[in-house]
Write an enzyme that holds these catalytic residues in place. Structure first.
Site, PDB file in Angstrom:
ATOM      1  N   SER A 163       3.721  -5.600  -3.427  1.00  0.00           N
ATOM      2  CA  SER A 163       2.326  -5.401  -3.039  1.00  0.00           C
ATOM      3  C   SER A 163       1.518  -5.064  -4.285  1.00  0.00           C
ATOM      4  CB  SER A 163       2.239  -4.240  -2.040  1.00  0.00           C
ATOM      5  OG  SER A 163       0.908  -3.796  -1.868  1.00  0.00           O
ATOM      6  N   TYR A 171       3.753   4.691   0.263  1.00  0.00           N
ATOM      7  CA  TYR A 171       3.872   3.230   0.236  1.00  0.00           C
ATOM      8  C   TYR A 171       3.892   2.718  -1.198  1.00  0.00           C
ATOM      9  CZ  TYR A 171       2.766  -1.688   1.244  1.00  0.00           C
ATOM     10  OH  TYR A 171       2.782  -3.066   1.312  1.00  0.00           O
TER      11      TYR A 171
END
Length: 243
Positions: free
Chosen positions: A143, A156
């Site tokens: 990501s 995250y």
């Protein structure tokens, strides 16, 4: 022809929807036989049936990526059904946000288990088959949160930064055996994962949220011989957001 995956067997995790289902469609169109996995048994089986209806070979295996036992079952099923594994796409991911002071230990561990432990277990599980095949490719879907800090993404982001480190180190470990390991870093992509995010494309230089097809082309490139001299690399698909 360098993008032709005929005769190759590809394992795709998190394949029941979103980017995973799109990867399955693109890889099948390139000729790959597919081993599709997900916790969502109904959705994953439906994606496998759809690919079979298109003429591809596909099998669905229920799978918790944080379980070494489940990973062993996936690898065994792939070899029993198709006799080999050539590519692993570590696509499954969990996205939850909270400011660092509000993030719980339980929440942090849940993200670690899926987003970082899962890909590690996957690489370890398919490694014998990749070696038997004489080489192969691992594609880790990370990501942009693994490239830069984002408010509310302490847990995250930590998992996705960790996946970058796993990718680079594994690439060096496995390069002598012809096994390539690379990572893909999507920004905001139009999938159910971000369905509730308002104005996600407002600050994107290209002026829109990405579509799953914007990511699948890179996954196909990294799975195929077209990227035969590429390993330990990071590919950003974010419309210019981290430029």
């Amino acid at each position: 022809m360098e993008f032709d995956l005929s005769g190759r067997v590809v394992v795709v995790t998190g394949a029941a929807g979103g980017q995973g289902a799109a990867h399955a469609r693109t890889l099948a169109a390139a000729g790959a036989a597919l081993v599709l996995t997900d916790l969502d048994e109904e959705g994953g089986a439906a994606v496998a049936r759809a690919r079979e209806q298109d003429g591809a070979e596909a099998v669905f295996v229920p799978h918790d990526v944080s379980s070494a036992r489940d990973w062993a079952r996936v690898a065994d099923e792939a070899r029993a059904r198709f006799g080999r594994i050539d590519v692993l796409v570590n696509n499954a991911g969990l996205w939850r946000t909270a400011p660092v002071g509000e993030q719980t230990e339980e929440g942090f561990r849940a993200l670690l288990d899926v987003n970082l432990l899962g890909p590690f277990l996957g690489i370890r599980a398919v490694l014998p088959a990749l070696r038997e095949a004489g080489g192969g490719s691992v594609v880790n879907v990370s990501s942009t949160a693994g490239l830069t800090g984002i408010p509310g993404h302490s847990a995250y982001g930590a998992t996705k930064f960790g996946l970058r480190g796993l990718t680079r180190s594994a690439a060096l470990d496995l390069a002598p055996e012809g096994i390539r390991v690379n990572s893909v870093h999507p920004g905001a992509i139009d999938t159910p994962m971000i369905a509730d995010v308002q104005g996600a494309g407002a600050r994107v230089p290209l002026g829109r949220v990405g579509a799953p097809r914007d990511v699948t082309g890179l996954v196909l490139f990294l799975a195929s011989d077209a990227s035969g001299y590429v390993t330990g690399a990071e590919f950003v698909v974010d419309g210019g957001s981290t430029a």
